[in-house]
Design a protein around this motif. Structure first.
Motif, PDB file in Angstrom:
ATOM      1  N   ASN A  26      57.658 -61.564  22.431  1.00  0.00           N
ATOM      2  CA  ASN A  26      56.463 -62.004  21.714  1.00  0.00           C
ATOM      3  C   ASN A  26      55.729 -60.764  21.210  1.00  0.00           C
ATOM      4  O   ASN A  26      55.308 -59.914  21.991  1.00  0.00           O
ATOM      5  N   PHE A  27      55.597 -60.666  19.885  1.00  0.00           N
ATOM      6  CA  PHE A  27      54.960 -59.503  19.273  1.00  0.00           C
ATOM      7  C   PHE A  27      54.047 -59.978  18.151  1.00  0.00           C
ATOM      8  O   PHE A  27      54.491 -60.580  17.185  1.00  0.00           O
ATOM      9  N   LYS A  28      52.769 -59.725  18.311  1.00  0.00           N
ATOM     10  CA  LYS A  28      51.768 -60.116  17.324  1.00  0.00           C
ATOM     11  C   LYS A  28      51.820 -61.614  17.018  1.00  0.00           C
ATOM     12  O   LYS A  28      51.671 -62.038  15.873  1.00  0.00           O
ATOM     13  N   GLY A  29      52.078 -62.399  18.052  1.00  0.00           N
ATOM     14  CA  GLY A  29      52.058 -63.839  17.899  1.00  0.00           C
ATOM     15  C   GLY A  29      53.341 -64.445  17.357  1.00  0.00           C
ATOM     16  O   GLY A  29      53.455 -65.670  17.258  1.00  0.00           O
ATOM     17  N   ARG A  30      54.330 -63.624  17.008  1.00  0.00           N
ATOM     18  CA  ARG A  30      55.613 -64.118  16.538  1.00  0.00           C
ATOM     19  C   ARG A  30      56.658 -63.880  17.617  1.00  0.00           C
ATOM     20  O   ARG A  30      56.532 -62.967  18.433  1.00  0.00           O
ATOM     21  N   LYS A  31      57.708 -64.707  17.612  1.00  0.00           N
ATOM     22  CA  LYS A  31      58.652 -64.681  18.721  1.00  0.00           C
ATOM     23  C   LYS A  31      60.096 -64.457  18.260  1.00  0.00           C
ATOM     24  O   LYS A  31      60.507 -64.935  17.202  1.00  0.00           O
ATOM     25  N   ILE A  32      60.839 -63.757  19.122  1.00  0.00           N
ATOM     26  CA  ILE A  32      62.268 -63.539  18.940  1.00  0.00           C
ATOM     27  C   ILE A  32      62.957 -63.997  20.219  1.00  0.00           C
ATOM     28  O   ILE A  32      62.596 -63.563  21.320  1.00  0.00           O
ATOM     29  N   LEU A  33      63.939 -64.858  20.078  1.00  0.00           N
ATOM     30  CA  LEU A  33      64.716 -65.328  21.221  1.00  0.00           C
ATOM     31  C   LEU A  33      66.072 -64.635  21.205  1.00  0.00           C
ATOM     32  O   LEU A  33      66.745 -64.607  20.179  1.00  0.00           O
ATOM     33  N   VAL A  34      66.461 -64.064  22.345  1.00  0.00           N
ATOM     34  CA  VAL A  34      67.772 -63.434  22.462  1.00  0.00           C
ATOM     35  C   VAL A  34      68.620 -64.271  23.406  1.00  0.00           C
ATOM     36  O   VAL A  34      68.326 -64.388  24.594  1.00  0.00           O
ATOM     37  N   ASP A  35      69.662 -64.875  22.869  1.00  0.00           N
ATOM     38  CA  ASP A  35      70.572 -65.787  23.566  1.00  0.00           C
ATOM     39  C   ASP A  35      69.867 -67.093  23.941  1.00  0.00           C
ATOM     40  O   ASP A  35      68.634 -67.147  24.092  1.00  0.00           O
ATOM     41  N   CYS A  36      70.694 -68.121  24.091  1.00  0.00           N
ATOM     42  CA  CYS A  36      70.128 -69.458  24.343  1.00  0.00           C
ATOM     43  C   CYS A  36      71.133 -70.279  25.135  1.00  0.00           C
ATOM     44  O   CYS A  36      71.739 -71.219  24.625  1.00  0.00           O
TER      45      CYS A  36
END
Length: 306
Positions: A26-36
């Motif tokens: 979570n960076f500056k309110g935006r999200k990155i998901l790594v693997d699921c």
């Protein structure tokens, strides 16, 4: 500040005590998901991370324990009302795999962009974050990831005043790469900014053997999330055969790459309590911790630690 939630720390198959591989940035309110992996949605719900603001989904490789949670998650995101594009990045073969998975979720209200095996770094979030990849050493095409969070230079009021920059332009020059012409004079951002500031590097490596050729890519990571499929040093033969690492190997890799901190994850189903083997890692690289589902980290830029 960068916030990270380790959603799942298991490998192979989900268990009542560990979900499968997944990590949320979570960076500056935006999200990155790594693997699921399977169970990612449940872990996200338990952690209260939300779903709608995920802009990028990064897949290390297409084994089921890293990707089978994706169709359900994409549908949940659609049900949250999202309409903006989501970008999925992955290794060679990711496009074919996604074509198969998308059969189960054809009618999403947003576009999906797929970037397969990128050969260049990708700048996102107004160029504040650079995502880099490298090929890992596993039984399937696999990518390791590095995230460099840039830190812009600080505004220098004395410099701005000495250069005669009108106050009305200070904020604009801070935020823009472009020069600004005002009353016949051209002003540039270097006229109002001080020295550059060090960024933050966060890296992830799973699943893979620890090759020397990878060390430069992970060099000087502020934090490395690395697989530790086998805690027992006696499982080295299994690690070699299955293209995974032992705790000791992961620790040696972090040490050789001059990482500041190591978080072990992706634990074998057979390893009930990874903490029982922590000394196999800390005896090699002291600043090692055992990852746990929904463990949270808040990483600050170097200047914020002063």
């Amino acid at each position: 500040m960068v916030d990270i939630t380790l959603l799942g720390t298991g490998g192979g198959m989900p268990t009542p005590y560990r979900f499968l591989s997944s990590l949320l940035i979570n960076f500056k309110g935006r999200k990155i998901l790594v693997d699921c992996g399977e169970g990612t949605q449940v872990s996200m719900k338990m952690a209260g991370t939300g779903f709608k603001a995920i802009d990028y989904i990064l897949i290390t490789h297409c084994h089921g324990d890293h990707i089978f949670g994706l169709p359900g998650l994409l549908q949940t995101i659609g049900n949250s009302g999202r309409e903006e594009k989501i970008t999925i990045i992955g290794p060679s073969g990711i496009r074919e795999v996604m074509d198969g998975l998308m059969v189960t979720c054809k009618y999403l209200p947003y576009e999906i962009e797929i970037i397969e095996n990128p050969t260049h770094s990708i700048s996102i979030f107004d160029d504040d974050l650079i995502i880099s990849t490298m090929e890992a050493d596993h039984t399937a095409p696999c990518l390791g990831y590095s995230f460099y969070f840039k830190r812009s230079a600080k505004f220098d009021i004395k410099k701005a005043e000495s250069n005669g920059v009108p106050k009305m332009l200070w904020n604009k020059l801070q935020k823009s790469e472009e020069s600004i012409e005002h009353e016949g004079i051209v002003y540039t951002r270097d006229m109002v900014l001080g020295r550059g500031r060090e960024g933050l590097k966060i890296s992830l490596l799973t699943d893979s053997r620890p090759l020397d050729s990878m060390i430069d890519f992970y060099k000087d990571s502020d934090m490395l999330f690395c697989e530790g499929t086998y805690g027992d040093n006696g499982d080295i033969d299994k690690a070699v055969k299955n293209k995974h690492m032992t705790f000791a190997e992961a620790a040696a890799f972090a040490k050789n790459a001059d990482c500041k901190k190591l978080c072990l994850t992706h634990f074998s189903v057979a390893m009930m309590e990874p903490k029982d083997y922590i000394e196999n890692a800390t005896s090699v690289f002291e600043n090692t911790i055992i990852g746990e589902d929904r463990m949270e980290f808040s990483l600050k830029f170097p200047e914020e630690n002063d």
